[in-house]
Design a protein around this motif. Sequence first.
Motif, mmCIF file in Angstrom:
data_model
loop_
_atom_site.group_PDB
_atom_site.id
_atom_site.type_symbol
_atom_site.label_atom_id
_atom_site.label_comp_id
_atom_site.label_asym_id
_atom_site.label_seq_id
_atom_site.Cartn_x
_atom_site.Cartn_y
_atom_site.Cartn_z
ATOM 1 N N UNK A 48 0.833 -1.203 0.000
ATOM 2 C CA UNK A 48 0.000 0.000 0.000
ATOM 3 C C UNK A 48 0.872 1.260 0.000
ATOM 4 N N UNK A 49 1.949 1.218 0.818
ATOM 5 C CA UNK A 49 2.870 2.357 0.864
ATOM 6 C C UNK A 49 3.513 2.579 -0.503
ATOM 7 N N UNK A 50 3.914 1.472 -1.106
ATOM 8 C CA UNK A 50 4.568 1.541 -2.407
ATOM 9 C C UNK A 50 3.614 2.136 -3.442
ATOM 10 N N UNK A 55 2.116 6.510 -7.026
ATOM 11 C CA UNK A 55 0.990 7.181 -7.704
ATOM 12 C C UNK A 55 1.348 8.599 -8.149
ATOM 13 N N UNK A 56 2.471 9.126 -7.626
ATOM 14 C CA UNK A 56 2.882 10.465 -8.047
ATOM 15 C C UNK A 56 3.177 10.528 -9.540
ATOM 16 N N UNK A 57 3.515 9.384 -10.132
ATOM 17 C CA UNK A 57 3.901 9.383 -11.544
ATOM 18 C C UNK A 57 2.763 8.955 -12.467
ATOM 19 N N UNK A 58 1.696 8.377 -11.917
ATOM 20 C CA UNK A 58 0.627 7.925 -12.790
ATOM 21 C C UNK A 58 -0.332 6.996 -12.072
ATOM 22 N N UNK A 59 -1.169 6.363 -12.859
ATOM 23 C CA UNK A 59 -2.223 5.511 -12.322
ATOM 24 C C UNK A 59 -1.686 4.096 -12.091
#
Length: 142
Positions: A48-50, A55-59
């Motif tokens: 979940x952390x990963x 998610x900063x870079x995309x979906x």
Amino acid sequence: GGGGGGGGDGGSSHHYQQSPHSRGFASGGDAQSRRCYVGNLSWDVAWQDLKDHMRQAGDVVFAEVMTESDGRSKGCGIVEYQTPEEAQEAIRTLTDTDLKGRMIFVREDRETSSGNVGGKQSCSVYVGNLAFETSWQDLKDH
């Protein structure tokens, strides 16, 4: 009268191994280009952390932290994005970002679809970012 024909041999047990990592991945070669390998993860990073970080870079459609057979983190993981462009963006922008106190690195995933699913892959592990005073005993006990 002629004797009856002998029965066929019933030993056609075809067993094939299902790779635990194949679940959730889109099939086909383009899935590979949407996946990133993330290394140098802190031991307490969960998938979940990963996923949240990446998610900063995309979906992110799939995230997994690799674990030993006893459940401990191997310190690396796989993330799959919706598009190859997002995966490239992650490689470009999220390498050397801080996740739970460790600087992670992100590169293209080249491991998972190498085809040798069944066989035991030998793998040597490179552990980076250790304190200088860490001895091999400390590492082994870790």
